[in-house]
Write a protein that holds these residues in place. Structure first.
Motif, PDB file in Angstrom:
ATOM      1  N   UNK A  75      54.276  15.009  32.169  1.00 22.40           N
ATOM      2  CA  UNK A  75      54.503  15.246  30.490  1.00 22.40           C
ATOM      3  C   UNK A  75      53.695  14.236  30.023  1.00 22.40           C
ATOM      4  N   UNK A  76      54.229  13.343  28.973  1.00 24.54           N
ATOM      5  CA  UNK A  76      53.638  12.263  28.099  1.00 24.54           C
ATOM      6  C   UNK A  76      53.956  10.763  28.990  1.00 24.54           C
ATOM      7  N   UNK A  77      54.337  10.824  30.177  1.00 23.21           N
ATOM      8  CA  UNK A  77      54.532   9.508  30.934  1.00 23.21           C
ATOM      9  C   UNK A  77      53.289   8.625  30.996  1.00 23.21           C
ATOM     10  N   UNK A  78      52.219   9.449  31.446  1.00 27.59           N
ATOM     11  CA  UNK A  78      50.970   8.661  31.717  1.00 27.59           C
ATOM     12  C   UNK A  78      50.407   8.213  30.527  1.00 27.59           C
ATOM     13  N   UNK A 111      49.450   3.379  26.839  1.00 29.03           N
ATOM     14  CA  UNK A 111      49.649   2.726  25.600  1.00 29.03           C
ATOM     15  C   UNK A 111      50.380   1.260  25.599  1.00 29.03           C
ATOM     16  N   UNK A 112      51.428   1.410  26.609  1.00 30.77           N
ATOM     17  CA  UNK A 112      52.245   0.020  26.505  1.00 30.77           C
ATOM     18  C   UNK A 112      51.495  -0.928  27.141  1.00 30.77           C
ATOM     19  N   UNK A 113      50.684  -0.532  28.358  1.00 27.82           N
ATOM     20  CA  UNK A 113      49.899  -1.639  29.169  1.00 27.82           C
ATOM     21  C   UNK A 113      48.830  -2.145  28.150  1.00 27.82           C
ATOM     22  N   UNK A 114      48.274  -1.222  27.329  1.00 23.09           N
ATOM     23  CA  UNK A 114      47.371  -1.774  26.245  1.00 23.09           C
ATOM     24  C   UNK A 114      47.764  -2.986  25.284  1.00 23.09           C
ATOM     25  N   UNK A 115      49.048  -2.890  25.167  1.00 20.62           N
ATOM     26  CA  UNK A 115      49.925  -3.638  24.226  1.00 20.62           C
ATOM     27  C   UNK A 115      50.746  -4.658  25.151  1.00 20.62           C
ATOM     28  N   UNK A 116      50.145  -5.057  26.292  1.00 18.74           N
ATOM     29  CA  UNK A 116      50.751  -6.319  26.997  1.00 18.74           C
ATOM     30  C   UNK A 116      51.886  -5.844  27.754  1.00 18.74           C
ATOM     31  N   UNK A 117      52.279  -4.671  28.003  1.00 16.12           N
ATOM     32  CA  UNK A 117      53.337  -4.453  28.934  1.00 16.12           C
ATOM     33  C   UNK A 117      52.946  -4.449  30.621  1.00 16.12           C
ATOM     34  N   UNK A 118      53.717  -4.849  31.408  1.00 21.05           N
ATOM     35  CA  UNK A 118      53.670  -4.607  32.759  1.00 21.05           C
ATOM     36  C   UNK A 118      54.779  -3.387  32.867  1.00 21.05           C
TER      37      UNK A 118
END
Length: 123
Positions: free
Chosen positions: A18-21, A26-33
């Motif tokens: 689904x939308x997971x990838x 999006x989260x990685x682009x915003x600094x999340x591991x």
């Protein structure tokens, strides 16, 4: 230090469902591991106890800034927060907290073992 997040798929899913990838990017682009495991899928209802064991054995962290789950991943988060895992934010997408009519009796107890005081402290 980067923020840590986990995304858990639901029944019949994987880390690429689904939308997971998209959300992972999006989260990685915003600094999340990000940690997005593909948990064991059998035919029939999910074994939440098995999923909890897999997460406890494989997770790189026990303290997350964000946990997101779809479907069966939602009660999984509740089980994790009932034990040793913590998060600042948890997001439920199309989750459930009670067994449906077709849930086998041996799986129903997996939805009744949430430690609400721990969830309040850990979530």
């Amino acid at each position: 230090m980067n923020k840590k997040a986990a995304i858990f798929h639901g029944s019949g899913g994987t880390e690429n469902s689904y939308w997971i990838p998209w959300l992972k990017d999006q989260l990685q682009d915003n600094g999340f591991e990000l940690w997005t495991p593909s948990l064991t899928i059998d035919n029939g209802p999910v074994d939440l106890n098995l999923w909890q064991k897999e997460v406890e054995e494989q997770s790189p962290y026990s303290d997350f800034d964000l946990m997101i789950a779809h479907s069966s991943g939602v009660p999984l988060i509740m089980k994790l927060l009932s034990s040793k895992f913590t998060t600042k934010h948890a997001i439920s997408v199309a989750g459930y907290m009670q067994a449906i009519e077709t849930t086998p009796p041996e799986k129903i107890s997996q939805l009744n073992n949430f430690n609400i005081p721990n969830i309040k402290n850990n979530g």
